[in-house]
Design a protein around this motif. Structure first.
Motif, PDB file in Angstrom:
ATOM      1  N   ASN A   3       0.834  -1.189   0.000  1.00  0.00           N
ATOM      2  CA  ASN A   3       0.000   0.000   0.000  1.00  0.00           C
ATOM      3  C   ASN A   3       0.871   1.242   0.000  1.00  0.00           C
ATOM      4  O   ASN A   3       2.036   1.204   0.386  1.00  0.00           O
ATOM      5  CB  ASN A   3      -0.984   0.007   1.180  1.00  0.00           C
ATOM      6  CG  ASN A   3      -0.305   0.062   2.513  1.00  0.00           C
ATOM      7  OD1 ASN A   3       0.868   0.359   2.637  1.00  0.00           O
ATOM      8  ND2 ASN A   3      -1.061  -0.245   3.541  1.00  0.00           N
ATOM      9  N   ASN A   5       0.477   5.751   0.470  1.00  0.00           N
ATOM     10  CA  ASN A   5      -0.306   6.943   0.774  1.00  0.00           C
ATOM     11  C   ASN A   5       0.489   8.163   0.346  1.00  0.00           C
ATOM     12  O   ASN A   5       1.700   8.215   0.532  1.00  0.00           O
ATOM     13  CB  ASN A   5      -0.605   7.031   2.279  1.00  0.00           C
ATOM     14  CG  ASN A   5      -1.497   5.915   2.734  1.00  0.00           C
ATOM     15  OD1 ASN A   5      -2.536   5.670   2.155  1.00  0.00           O
ATOM     16  ND2 ASN A   5      -1.080   5.221   3.773  1.00  0.00           N
ATOM     17  N   ALA A  13      -5.451  13.880   0.126  1.00  0.00           N
ATOM     18  CA  ALA A  13      -4.583  12.707   0.265  1.00  0.00           C
ATOM     19  C   ALA A  13      -5.076  11.622  -0.694  1.00  0.00           C
ATOM     20  O   ALA A  13      -6.267  11.508  -0.982  1.00  0.00           O
ATOM     21  CB  ALA A  13      -4.590  12.186   1.687  1.00  0.00           C
ATOM     22  N   SER A  15      -4.591   7.359  -1.723  1.00  0.00           N
ATOM     23  CA  SER A  15      -4.100   6.069  -1.254  1.00  0.00           C
ATOM     24  C   SER A  15      -4.306   5.009  -2.334  1.00  0.00           C
ATOM     25  O   SER A  15      -5.215   5.097  -3.156  1.00  0.00           O
ATOM     26  CB  SER A  15      -4.814   5.649   0.035  1.00  0.00           C
ATOM     27  OG  SER A  15      -6.188   5.470  -0.201  1.00  0.00           O
TER      28      SER A  15
END
Length: 129
Positions: A3, A5, A13, A15
């Protein structure tokens, strides 16, 4: 699992997440399911107390039949979610949030009786201590 971010700015933001794993089958005894998941989301915080999040995910499951001679089967789920949180109180050890979310799921399968569409609306109060 993998993952990432990215804080685009103090208000935005992004992700991205993906995973692949085996899990026990929910429908067939002594069988495993290989699952692949990919999701991406965008968060926006217009003011300090309010945050919103929009994400999309796709999940693919492949049943691996080992010894009973049946054909392998597959299922795919596509989800889109929109969520808003409003922070009511934040103290040292306690916080309270109001939240609302709307989710849409579409299930595809090689078995027609397992396909469906689903809408979910959630409204609630979350307390943290």
């Amino acid at each position: 699992s993998l993952n990432a971010n990215w804080m685009i700015s103090h208000k935005w933001a992004l992700s991205l997440a993906g995973s692949s794993y085996f899990q026990p089958s929910e429908r067939d005894r002594n069988q495993s399911v290989q699952t692949y998941t990919l999701s991406s989301g965008l968060s926006y915080r217009p003011i300090k107390r309010l945050s919103t999040h929009l994400d999309a995910a796709i999940r693919y499951e492949q049943n691996e039949y080992a010894s009973d001679g049946r054909d392998d089967s597959w299922e795919e789920m596509v989800s889109v979610r929109l969520r808003g949180d409003y922070h009511l109180i934040r103290c040292q050890d306690f916080s309270a949030n109001l939240y609302s979310s709307l989710e849409f799921n579409k299930e595809f399968s090689d078995r027609d009786d397992y396909e469906y569409d689903q809408f979910i609306l959630r409204v609630g109060l979350r307390l943290f201590y």
